[in-house]
Design a protein around this motif. Structure first.
Motif, short mmCIF file in Angstrom:
data_model
loop_
_atom_site.label_atom_id
_atom_site.label_comp_id
_atom_site.label_asym_id
_atom_site.label_seq_id
_atom_site.Cartn_x
_atom_site.Cartn_y
_atom_site.Cartn_z
N TYR A 28 0.87 -1.18 0.00
CA TYR A 28 0.00 0.00 0.00
C TYR A 28 0.91 1.23 0.00
O TYR A 28 1.83 1.30 0.79
CB TYR A 28 -0.89 -0.02 1.25
N MET A 29 0.65 2.16 -0.88
CA MET A 29 1.54 3.31 -1.07
C MET A 29 2.97 2.82 -1.31
O MET A 29 3.91 3.20 -0.60
CB MET A 29 1.51 4.25 0.14
N GLU A 30 3.11 1.97 -2.30
CA GLU A 30 4.38 1.32 -2.55
C GLU A 30 5.50 2.34 -2.72
O GLU A 30 5.35 3.36 -3.39
CB GLU A 30 4.30 0.45 -3.81
N GLY A 31 6.65 2.05 -2.08
CA GLY A 31 7.81 2.95 -2.15
C GLY A 31 7.89 3.95 -1.03
O GLY A 31 8.90 4.64 -0.88
N GLN A 32 6.84 4.06 -0.21
CA GLN A 32 6.86 4.98 0.93
C GLN A 32 7.05 4.20 2.22
O GLN A 32 6.49 3.12 2.38
CB GLN A 32 5.56 5.79 0.99
N ASP A 33 7.83 4.78 3.14
CA ASP A 33 8.03 4.11 4.43
C ASP A 33 7.47 4.98 5.56
O ASP A 33 7.16 6.15 5.38
CB ASP A 33 9.50 3.79 4.67
N PHE A 34 7.34 4.36 6.71
CA PHE A 34 6.71 5.00 7.86
C PHE A 34 7.47 6.24 8.31
O PHE A 34 6.89 7.30 8.58
CB PHE A 34 6.61 3.98 9.00
N THR A 35 8.79 6.14 8.37
CA THR A 35 9.61 7.27 8.81
C THR A 35 9.44 8.46 7.88
O THR A 35 9.25 9.60 8.32
CB THR A 35 11.09 6.85 8.89
N GLY A 36 9.53 8.21 6.57
CA GLY A 36 9.37 9.29 5.60
C GLY A 36 7.99 9.89 5.63
O GLY A 36 7.82 11.10 5.40
N MET A 37 6.98 9.07 5.90
CA MET A 37 5.61 9.58 5.99
C MET A 37 5.46 10.59 7.12
O MET A 37 4.84 11.64 6.96
CB MET A 37 4.65 8.41 6.20
N ILE A 38 6.06 10.28 8.27
CA ILE A 38 5.99 11.20 9.41
C ILE A 38 6.68 12.52 9.08
O ILE A 38 6.15 13.60 9.34
CB ILE A 38 6.61 10.55 10.66
N ALA A 39 7.89 12.42 8.48
CA ALA A 39 8.61 13.63 8.11
C ALA A 39 7.81 14.47 7.12
O ALA A 39 7.77 15.71 7.22
CB ALA A 39 9.97 13.26 7.50
N GLY A 40 7.14 13.83 6.16
CA GLY A 40 6.32 14.55 5.19
C GLY A 40 5.16 15.27 5.85
O GLY A 40 4.83 16.41 5.48
N TRP A 41 4.55 14.63 6.83
CA TRP A 41 3.43 15.28 7.53
C TRP A 41 3.92 16.50 8.30
O TRP A 41 3.27 17.55 8.28
CB TRP A 41 2.76 14.28 8.48
N VAL A 42 5.04 16.36 9.00
CA VAL A 42 5.59 17.48 9.76
C VAL A 42 5.91 18.65 8.83
O VAL A 42 5.59 19.82 9.14
CB VAL A 42 6.85 17.04 10.53
N GLU A 43 6.52 18.36 7.71
CA GLU A 43 6.91 19.42 6.78
C GLU A 43 5.71 20.18 6.26
O GLU A 43 5.77 21.39 6.02
CB GLU A 43 7.69 18.80 5.61
N GLU A 44 4.58 19.49 6.14
CA GLU A 44 3.37 20.12 5.61
C GLU A 44 2.58 20.85 6.69
O GLU A 44 1.93 21.87 6.42
CB GLU A 44 2.49 19.05 4.96
N ASN A 45 2.65 20.37 7.94
CA ASN A 45 1.72 20.86 8.97
C ASN A 45 2.37 21.66 10.09
O ASN A 45 1.67 22.35 10.81
CB ASN A 45 0.98 19.67 9.57
N TRP A 46 3.68 21.54 10.27
CA TRP A 46 4.34 22.28 11.35
C TRP A 46 5.31 23.30 10.78
O TRP A 46 6.48 23.33 11.13
CB TRP A 46 5.06 21.30 12.28
N LYS A 47 4.83 24.11 9.89
CA LYS A 47 5.67 25.13 9.28
C LYS A 47 5.91 26.28 10.24
O LYS A 47 5.20 26.45 11.23
CB LYS A 47 5.01 25.65 8.00
N GLY A 48 6.91 27.09 9.94
CA GLY A 48 7.19 28.26 10.75
C GLY A 48 8.47 28.15 11.54
O GLY A 48 9.12 27.10 11.56
N ASP A 49 8.83 29.24 12.18
CA ASP A 49 10.06 29.29 12.98
C ASP A 49 9.80 28.80 14.39
O ASP A 49 8.73 28.99 14.96
CB ASP A 49 10.60 30.72 13.02
N CYS A 50 10.82 28.19 14.97
CA CYS A 50 10.72 27.71 16.36
C CYS A 50 11.05 28.85 17.33
O CYS A 50 11.91 29.68 17.04
CB CYS A 50 11.68 26.55 16.60
#
Length: 629
Positions: free
Chosen positions: A607-629
């Motif tokens: 399912y979603m061939e070629g994608q792994d769990f670690t990369g999926m989490i990083a992709g979500w963070v990049e899309e949803n937790w934008k901005g400066d710390c």
């Protein structure tokens, strides 16, 4: 209640300390217990999982592998000056769990060079070294030759990658005499009864290995002052109980020292008055210290009445190191240690581990808060990450139930930068997703309940599918929740990830304590070198799920932090896709069998061939937790 202490037992470090890694926080002052030096002393590491740069967001554990090299060197100097012995032990799982290992291609290029810089007297494999062919081959081809006969593999074989012959990964045992005291030691190196190894290695069950002629002959050696059993084995396990019984059946009074690992906890066990076991935590948070006095030396008998064992769990930071070596920031570091710290910094730069994907708005914990809750990393996963990210376009119109095991999330997310390094500390596994299509909803609806509530029944059906394999390792040795009552803000405050004390108020007669390990073991409650205030530990279920593509009003009703009192009754779909992490496929298939279906591995697809769990989490963070710390 604030813990009271005496100046005879403790020292409060007040000098400044600078961690070796540039981005690591400096440790804070804390009351410390001294090390109980003895005739024979040990330092132990275990389950470091690539955290050789230390903890870059936690001051209490901010020393790196170079600092540990300096520490061990200074401790050896101290032992030599006192005429006693010091041995270093490592009990495996050195890989997978940090960007320093996982971000390189191939994996481990940097950590292998970093780790070998520390001279270690007894070393063995963990289970993580064996999941993949390349990692177990690397262990055999590079790590074992580096440590030579100090590397022990009492129940582990490998198919030689060049010849195909089945050979021991390393020597089965070793007998040696200590440098200063002349103590005759017979050492072994075991792995628990692991069944998830790649097929280029063979793990022999411990109960079978200890019946072999070589082991039975070895333990009958009468010219031994101490049996030393190092292993990637939980110290409360059946495997260690069986080894202990085997030795005691033929040598009833020779002292035994066990060193364990795997369950990621600080623990100390007493088997009898002459047999103890130490386990020293996880992730470079802890350096275990063990001492024994009253041992025989080279045939000169010690006395049973004078035989004593003692332990200490050292917080891995420079304050602890300075104190235990009676040195400071000028006199403590060695050139070797500094060079290794520089090597670590260079590797982190090459791997771009500080590259930021986003900024976490709050802390998300694996076990410090209850599940479900707003600060639970598992609630974050099931309510936001999985629903947003788990979508195969070819099946996009199909409702799906996504199941993940909680053990896939290995560490907390701290408020602030979420980096490349963070992705691997949170979840280092390259597992992708698989699915069974068009599963009757009546079956899919019950799968989570089977996985979470019938784990023992599943294990009875297939013994290799242990329920503990699905959860964070710490739960193996912590059977119930540990809930700490809230402290007054004038006494304690946890500021983001940092473990920092507040300044004492006028009414406080003692310094505030930072939150951290407060270990209770078979020797009592004085094992931790640093006196901390306690932290809660909440157990979590084996698995969590997200229901996606259902009517929005019916999503995650059962598991949301604040479920509606009267959820609406909706018509459920006749069939759904059951999507799951690849690692848990055997449990998924067995659960479906118990529910009356007969799905087999051949019925599953990527399912979603070629994608792994670690990369999926990083992709979500990049899309949803934008901005400066």
């Amino acid at each position: 209640m604030i813990i009271r202490y005496t100046t005879e037992l403790l020292a409060l470090i007040v000098v400044a300390a600078q961690a070796a890694q540039p981005s690591a926080p400096s440790p804070v002052s804390a009351p410390l217990r001294n090390l109980p030096w003895g005739q024979l002393n040990f330092l132990q590491t275990t389950d470091t999982h690539g955290w050789h740069a230390g903890h870059l967001q936690e001051p209490s554990y901010s020393a790196d592998w170079g600092d540990y090299i300096s520490f061990a060197h200074r401790m050896r100097e101290k032992a030599d000056n006192e005429g006693v012995d010091l041995l270093l032990i490592d009990t495996g799982d050195r890989i997978e769990g940090n960007g320093l290992y996982d971000a390189s291609d191939p994996k481990g290029v940097y950590t292998r060079e970093i780790f070998k810089e520390q001279p270690i007297d007894i070393i063995c494999s963990g289970n993580h070294e064996l999941y993949q062919k390349n990692s177990s081959d690397n262990e055999y081809l590079y790590v074992v030759p580096e440590f030579k006969d100090n590397y022990l593999a009492s129940n582990l074989d490998i198919f030689d990658p060049k010849t195909g012959d089945v050979l021991p990964l390393a020597p089965r045992f070793k007998k040696f005499i200590t440098k200063n005291q002349g103590i005759r030691i017979l050492a072994f190196g075991f792995l628990f009864d692991f069944t998830g190894n790649y097929n280029n290695t063979i793990v022999q069950p411990v109960e079978k290995a200890i019946k072999e002629d070589w082991f039975q002959k070895a333990i009958r050696d009468r010219e031994v002052d101490l049996f030393l059993v190092a292993g990637h084995v939980a110290i409360d396990s059946e495997e260690y109980k069986n080894i202990y019984k085997a030795i005691r059946n033929v040598q009833w009074d020779v002292p035994i020292q066990f060193f364990g690992g795997h369950s990621h906890v600080r623990d100390y066990r007493k088997y009898d008055s002459k047999a103890y076991a130490l386990e020293s935590g996880r992730y470079m948070e802890t350096i275990g210290f063990q001492s024994i006095s009253g041992l025989s030396t080279g045939g000169k008998l010690g006395t049973a009445s004078s035989l004593t064992y003692a332990r200490r769990y050292i917080d891995n930071n420079l304050f602890s190191y300075y104190h235990h070596t009676s040195l400071n920031s000028t006199t403590f570091p060695t050139s070797h240690g500094r060079n290794v710290s520089s090597l670590i910094a260079s590797a982190r730069k090459d791997l771009k581990l500080d590259h930021r994907f986003g900024c976490a708005p709050i802390d998300f914990w694996t076990n410090r808060v209850s599940y479900p809750s707003n600060n639970s990393i598992f609630s974050l996963l099931e309510q936001l990450v999985l629903p947003d990210m788990v979508l195969d376009e070819a099946r996009g119109d199909k409702p799906r139930i996504v199941i993940a095991n909680t053990g896939a999330m290995r560490f907390d997310i701290f408020k602030g930068p979420f980096t490349i390094d963070t992705t691997f500390t949170v979840s280092p596994f390259a597992s992708g997703f698989r699915y069974i299509k068009d599963v009757p909803f009546a079956i899919a609806d019950q799968m989570l309940g089977i996985l979470n509530n019938q784990g023992e029944i599943l294990s009875e059906a297939l013994p290799e599918l242990k329920a503990w394999m699905l959860v964070p390792p710490e739960q193996m040795s912590i059977p119930v929740d540990i809930i700490v009552p809230p402290k007054s803000s004038s006494t304690l405050q946890v500021m983001n990830s940092a473990q920092r004390p507040l300044s004492p108020t006028k009414d406080d007669k003692e310094p505030s304590l930072t939150p951290g390990y407060t270990t209770k073991d078979d020797a009592g409650t004085n094992g931790d070198d640093t006196i901390h205030s306690p932290i809660s530990f909440y157990r979590v279920p084996n698995c969590i799920e997200a229901r996606i593509g259902f009517d929005p009003a019916n999503n995650n009703i059962a598991s949301s932090p604040s479920p509606p009192d009267n959820p609406p009754t909706l018509k459920n779909p006749e069939t759904v896709d059951v999507v799951y992490l690849e690692f848990i496929q055997p449990w998924i298939l067995l659960a479906s069998y118990f529910l009356g279906s007969e799905f087999k591995a051949t019925d599953t697809e990527a399912y979603m061939e070629g994608q792994d769990f670690t990369g999926m989490i990083a992709g979500w963070v990049e899309e949803n937790w934008k901005g400066d710390c």
